[in-house]
Design a protein around this motif. Structure first.
Motif, PDB file in Angstrom:
ATOM      1  N   SER A   1       0.770  -1.417   0.352  1.00 33.24           N
ATOM      2  CA  SER A   1       0.163   0.077  -0.108  1.00 33.24           C
ATOM      3  C   SER A   1       1.127   1.486   0.066  1.00 33.24           C
ATOM      4  N   ALA A   2       0.530   2.004  -0.747  1.00 36.91           N
ATOM      5  CA  ALA A   2       1.092   3.901  -1.241  1.00 36.91           C
ATOM      6  C   ALA A   2      -0.124   4.504   0.036  1.00 36.91           C
ATOM      7  N   ALA A   3      -1.078   4.414   0.207  1.00 38.97           N
ATOM      8  CA  ALA A   3      -2.237   4.524   0.975  1.00 38.97           C
ATOM      9  C   ALA A   3      -2.695   4.919   2.479  1.00 38.97           C
ATOM     10  N   ASP A   4      -2.251   3.339   2.926  1.00 40.81           N
ATOM     11  CA  ASP A   4      -2.420   2.767   4.682  1.00 40.81           C
ATOM     12  C   ASP A   4      -1.838   4.441   5.288  1.00 40.81           C
ATOM     13  N   PRO A   5      -2.439   4.519   6.234  1.00 39.06           N
ATOM     14  CA  PRO A   5      -1.655   6.112   6.689  1.00 39.06           C
ATOM     15  C   PRO A   5      -0.425   5.607   8.224  1.00 39.06           C
ATOM     16  N   ARG A   6      -0.505   4.396   8.292  1.00 31.28           N
ATOM     17  CA  ARG A   6       0.377   3.385   9.688  1.00 31.28           C
ATOM     18  C   ARG A   6       1.212   3.435   8.083  1.00 31.28           C
ATOM     19  N   PRO A   7       2.319   3.781   9.064  1.00 34.87           N
ATOM     20  CA  PRO A   7       3.989   3.190   8.731  1.00 34.87           C
ATOM     21  C   PRO A   7       4.184   1.878   8.641  1.00 34.87           C
ATOM     22  N   ARG A   8       3.542   1.052   9.380  1.00 33.21           N
ATOM     23  CA  ARG A   8       3.689  -0.316   9.683  1.00 33.21           C
ATOM     24  C   ARG A   8       3.370  -0.931   8.746  1.00 33.21           C
ATOM     25  N   HIS A   9       2.180  -0.470   7.974  1.00 29.62           N
ATOM     26  CA  HIS A   9       1.347  -0.870   6.579  1.00 29.62           C
ATOM     27  C   HIS A   9       2.181  -0.241   5.534  1.00 29.62           C
ATOM     28  N   ARG A  10       2.739   0.451   4.935  1.00 33.80           N
ATOM     29  CA  ARG A  10       2.963   1.348   3.945  1.00 33.80           C
ATOM     30  C   ARG A  10       3.758   0.447   3.374  1.00 33.80           C
ATOM     31  N   GLY A  11       4.508   0.070   1.758  1.00 34.27           N
ATOM     32  CA  GLY A  11       5.331  -0.377   1.440  1.00 34.27           C
ATOM     33  C   GLY A  11       4.233  -2.624   1.906  1.00 34.27           C
ATOM     34  N   VAL A  12       5.473  -2.616   1.778  1.00 34.46           N
ATOM     35  CA  VAL A  12       5.204  -3.846   2.411  1.00 34.46           C
ATOM     36  C   VAL A  12       4.279  -4.102   3.670  1.00 34.46           C
ATOM     37  N   SER A  13       3.637  -4.365   4.306  1.00 31.43           N
ATOM     38  CA  SER A  13       2.571  -4.849   5.769  1.00 31.43           C
ATOM     39  C   SER A  13       4.038  -5.451   6.064  1.00 31.43           C
ATOM     40  N   HIS A  14       4.025  -4.443   7.584  1.00 34.01           N
ATOM     41  CA  HIS A  14       4.985  -5.538   8.387  1.00 34.01           C
ATOM     42  C   HIS A  14       3.844  -7.198   8.185  1.00 34.01           C
ATOM     43  N   HIS A  15       3.250  -7.178   8.491  1.00 36.15           N
ATOM     44  CA  HIS A  15       1.665  -8.462   8.234  1.00 36.15           C
ATOM     45  C   HIS A  15       2.085  -9.607   7.522  1.00 36.15           C
ATOM     46  N   SER A  16       2.884  -8.937   6.271  1.00 37.11           N
ATOM     47  CA  SER A  16       3.298  -9.879   4.599  1.00 37.11           C
ATOM     48  C   SER A  16       5.080  -9.633   5.339  1.00 37.11           C
TER      49      SER A  16
END
Length: 361
Positions: free
Chosen positions: A257-272
């Motif tokens: 995502s390039a749109a998620d406002p939370r840094p941990r989910h921008r680019g490749v999410s830390h979940h992935s």
């Protein structure tokens, strides 16, 4: 814990497969939006008294847009027609030891018509299986599959990290005609088939639904605490292990995502990154769209570099995928963002679906 409310059904609103939305008037004069699952509590009608679990709604949780109907105490539904003291109609208990535990027929148990075909099943025979963190990826993955393999039989396995009743998902209700079937696994229930484990569900997808491709993702309502390990999507890594153990082909849909406002989910999410990088011990094919915005692409490449030692990073062309996404039979939405607001997220999921079709025999 549970925040109880009691009220009277004022009106019925939308209905979809397995669920009824209603307005409930409370004694204090307020009105509350609620959701009932007729298979569990019966079908509400205006004037019925209902008991509600209102906790998630009152807290404003992401999946808390409803109070949930626990009972219609003055008009209980009749018992199922099958005998209640035998296992002839199944003995699989889900949402176990909660007040609304359903008893269901497992796809592979003794009373199932599919018992013989699954009794010794042990190999997926190279079945491509797309794994995703969020339920919102399902429609986009399916769009990517349909772009190149419009007649492929696609099975969906709903895991129990989010909503347990498959009926909660309006997306799933809208996709029923597009799927060979839904299998609810673990504590989840309400699918076309019920499985005790993901392993059993995958084998049912292959041998009962005769799927060409399968998709594994939790139901709506990802649970997360904002910590490295406190999120239900960690099960994506275990899904990769299960698929590989049974001889399938794991295809990882990355949460980009390039749109998620939370840094941990921008680019490749830390979940992935955590699920595929730390939990998945078997290799998977991790799909990246080949024409992401250059800045986002560089961020994605840097994040995935450590995962390349175990997994294969696959670049997938995206020609036609935007059109396929816009033609989706259900609305696309993730965390309240639609296709144009979070294009990279949906494009990544569709690219994973497209890549799965290249693994078909």
């Amino acid at each position: 814990m549970v925040r109880w409310r009691a009220g009277t059904v004022a009106a019925l609103r939308r209905q979809w497969t397995g669920a009824v939305e209603l307005d409930v008037d409370l004694p204090d004069g307020t009105r509350m939006r609620a959701l009932a699952y007729p298979e569990l509590v019966g079908t509400p009608e205006p004037g019925d008294r209902v008991l509600l679990n209102a906790g998630a709604l009152l807290m404003g949780l992401g999946t808390g847009g409803y109070a949930l109907v626990v009972a219609l105490p003055d008009r209980l539904p009749p018992d199922p027609p099958d005998a209640g003291d035998t296992r002839d109609a199944g003995h699989l208990v889900k949402a176990r030891y909660t007040p609304l535990q359903p008893i269901l027929l497992g796809v592979d148990e003794e009373a199932s018509p599919h018992r013989d075909v699954l009794a010794d099943a042990d190999d997926l025979g190279g079945l491509p299986v797309v794994t995703a963190d969020l339920h919102s990826a399902l429609a986009a993955i399916l769009a990517g599959i349909r772009a190149d393999a419009p007649h492929a039989r696609v099975a969906y396995l709903l895991t129990d990290g989010g909503a347990l009743p498959a009926w909660f998902s309006r997306t799933l209700a809208g996709l029923r005609a597009e799927l060979a079937g839904t299998i609810t696994v673990g504590q989840a229930f309400g699918g076309d088939l019920e499985a005790t484990t993901l392993h059993g569900g995958l084998l049912a997808a292959r041998y009962v639904l005769r799927a060409d491709v399968a998709v594994v993702a939790q139901g709506p309502g990802n649970l997360g605490t904002g910590t490295r390990w406190g999120f239900s999507g960690v099960a994506v890594g275990e899904a990769v292990n299960a698929i590989a153990t049974l001889g399938g082909r794991p295809v990882g849909s990355l949460r980009i995502s390039a749109a998620d406002p939370r840094p941990r989910h921008r680019g490749v999410s830390h979940h992935s990154l955590t699920a595929y990088g730390r939990v998945a011990l078997a290799p998977a094919e991790l799909v990246v769209p080949d024409d992401l915005d250059p800045a986002l692409a560089a961020e994605v490449d840097a994040a995935l570099a450590p995962l390349a030692a175990r997994h294969r990073i696959v670049r997938v062309g995206t020609a036609g995928l935007d059109a396929a996404l816009r033609a989706s039979v259900v609305p696309l939405s993730t965390m309240g963002r639609g296709l144009d607001a979070d294009h990279a997220y949906f494009l990544s999921a569709a690219a994973a679906g497209r890549h799965a079709t290249t693994l078909l025999p």
